[in-house]
Motif scaffolding. Sequence first.
Motif, mmCIF file in Angstrom:
data_model
loop_
_atom_site.group_PDB
_atom_site.id
_atom_site.type_symbol
_atom_site.label_atom_id
_atom_site.label_comp_id
_atom_site.label_asym_id
_atom_site.label_seq_id
_atom_site.Cartn_x
_atom_site.Cartn_y
_atom_site.Cartn_z
ATOM 1 N N LEU A 180 7.622 -0.247 -10.841
ATOM 2 C CA LEU A 180 7.655 0.078 -9.408
ATOM 3 C C LEU A 180 9.042 -0.128 -8.794
ATOM 4 O O LEU A 180 9.263 0.214 -7.623
ATOM 5 N N GLY A 181 9.961 -0.704 -9.562
ATOM 6 C CA GLY A 181 11.307 -0.954 -9.042
ATOM 7 C C GLY A 181 11.365 -2.099 -8.058
ATOM 8 O O GLY A 181 12.298 -2.193 -7.248
ATOM 9 N N MET A 182 10.387 -2.976 -8.115
ATOM 10 C CA MET A 182 10.364 -4.112 -7.194
ATOM 11 C C MET A 182 11.224 -5.257 -7.726
ATOM 12 O O MET A 182 11.216 -5.549 -8.927
ATOM 13 N N GLU A 183 11.972 -5.870 -6.828
ATOM 14 C CA GLU A 183 12.839 -7.000 -7.179
ATOM 15 C C GLU A 183 12.450 -8.191 -6.299
ATOM 16 O O GLU A 183 13.012 -8.396 -5.221
ATOM 17 N N GLU A 204 0.841 -1.198 0.000
ATOM 18 C CA GLU A 204 0.000 0.000 0.000
ATOM 19 C C GLU A 204 0.874 1.245 0.000
ATOM 20 O O GLU A 204 1.930 1.280 0.636
ATOM 21 N N GLY A 205 0.431 2.266 -0.721
ATOM 22 C CA GLY A 205 1.167 3.528 -0.691
ATOM 23 C C GLY A 205 1.211 4.224 -2.032
ATOM 24 O O GLY A 205 0.661 3.748 -3.031
ATOM 25 N N ASP A 206 1.885 5.357 -2.025
ATOM 26 C CA ASP A 206 2.035 6.182 -3.225
ATOM 27 C C ASP A 206 3.087 5.555 -4.132
ATOM 28 O O ASP A 206 4.226 5.315 -3.710
ATOM 29 N N THR A 207 2.723 5.298 -5.373
ATOM 30 C CA THR A 207 3.678 4.700 -6.313
ATOM 31 C C THR A 207 4.653 5.724 -6.857
ATOM 32 O O THR A 207 5.704 5.360 -7.395
ATOM 33 N N GLY A 208 4.298 7.009 -6.728
ATOM 34 C CA GLY A 208 5.147 8.056 -7.286
ATOM 35 C C GLY A 208 4.978 8.226 -8.784
ATOM 36 O O GLY A 208 5.709 9.019 -9.407
ATOM 37 N N VAL A 209 4.049 7.516 -9.371
ATOM 38 C CA VAL A 209 3.809 7.584 -10.819
ATOM 39 C C VAL A 209 2.662 8.558 -11.089
ATOM 40 O O VAL A 209 1.615 8.511 -10.417
ATOM 41 N N ASP A 210 2.861 9.440 -12.063
ATOM 42 C CA ASP A 210 1.820 10.411 -12.412
ATOM 43 C C ASP A 210 0.598 9.706 -12.979
ATOM 44 O O ASP A 210 0.694 8.605 -13.538
ATOM 45 N N PRO A 211 -0.576 10.346 -12.843
ATOM 46 C CA PRO A 211 -1.801 9.750 -13.389
ATOM 47 C C PRO A 211 -1.652 9.410 -14.868
ATOM 48 O O PRO A 211 -1.068 10.180 -15.632
ATOM 49 N N GLY A 212 -2.152 8.234 -15.228
ATOM 50 C CA GLY A 212 -2.055 7.794 -16.607
ATOM 51 C C GLY A 212 -2.437 6.341 -16.735
ATOM 52 O O GLY A 212 -3.046 5.749 -15.819
ATOM 53 N N PRO A 213 -2.058 5.736 -17.840
ATOM 54 C CA PRO A 213 -2.444 4.338 -18.109
ATOM 55 C C PRO A 213 -1.936 3.348 -17.063
ATOM 56 O O PRO A 213 -2.468 2.241 -16.943
ATOM 57 N N PHE A 214 -0.923 3.752 -16.283
ATOM 58 C CA PHE A 214 -0.325 2.800 -15.333
ATOM 59 C C PHE A 214 -1.325 2.354 -14.276
ATOM 60 O O PHE A 214 -1.227 1.245 -13.758
ATOM 61 N N VAL A 215 -2.312 3.212 -13.958
ATOM 62 C CA VAL A 215 -3.299 2.810 -12.964
ATOM 63 C C VAL A 215 -4.095 1.606 -13.457
ATOM 64 O O VAL A 215 -4.421 0.685 -12.688
#
Length: 342
Positions: free
Chosen positions: A180-183, A126-137
């Motif tokens: 998201l930079g998740m590994e 949970e939290g802010d992804t830091g990604v601007d609004p757009g298709p990623f949602v």
Amino acid sequence: MSAERKTETIPEWKRAEVAELTDFVENYSSVGVVNITGIPSKQLQNMRRSLHGSAELRVSRNTLVERAIESVGSGFEDLEEYISGQVGLIGTNDNPFGLYKELEESKSPAPISAGEIAPNEITIPEGDTGVDPGPFVGELQQAGAAARIMDGSIHVTEDSLVAEEGDEVSQELANVLAELGMEPKEVGLDLRAVYSDGVMFESDELAIDVDEYRADIERAAAFGRNLSVNAVYPTEQTVPLLVSKATGEAKSLGLQAAIESPDLAPDLVSKADAQVRTLAAQIDDEDALPEELRGIEAPAAGGAKEEESTDEEATDAEPEDDDDDDNDDEDAGGEGLGAMFG
């Protein structure tokens, strides 16, 4: 004859490789099989260098590795069942548990690609992804995450499980995790099994908690010492405790029976003095008391405690001497039993 002809057809480079692999197996006290699937060649080289001085990694064709361990024999051929897929041989003169720990600690997080199997549950927090609004949602939602636009950016509104352990990672999920930079996986040498000093160890047998194991050993040693003392079984470690325990019990018996002894005299006097003080403190009429006992307060609870020794106490500490009781007369300023008989 057919076997001889088959041997003669083996290319020289294969013979040389098998010979080197055979020497490799024979030169180490512990030899294992590691899984190297999915490790880029550059990282594999870095891992080789990081092992220098403690272990050696050798990668070759599986068929040649099998030939080598078969030629060595002596139980090493049991490693064959673990040779499948992309594997390598690892050799060390360290114990297998130390090797496993070193390989686990050398692993590093890495992104996961589409088509790979999730090594464990993958959860987008949970939290802010830091990604601007757009298709990623929409991509997040398609991957299985609860997401929406809040305060000018895309937020995951709750921890979202997007893959179970063993699931195949889709291209959409791989893209989302990369964004998201998740590994979610670890890259490293996975030890499948080790053959050491005639014993085969699988990875789950080597995965022990060293601190917990040490605590278990210490606890077992304490229990053993306690049992030895309670059973009066003398050993090099328990003789001092047994002597201390016996000394305490003998002293306690002597005090209870009021046995006259030079060793017990100070304690007997202290005990009698404390009893007189207690009795004197209970008499309201001071005129009925000798002058030396007038105004004396009862000793504090436990101040005249008789020495006792128990089995359990004997295992924890040596009985304490009642040296403090020896000074009761002096502490009372010459009053009490000491003064009466001084």
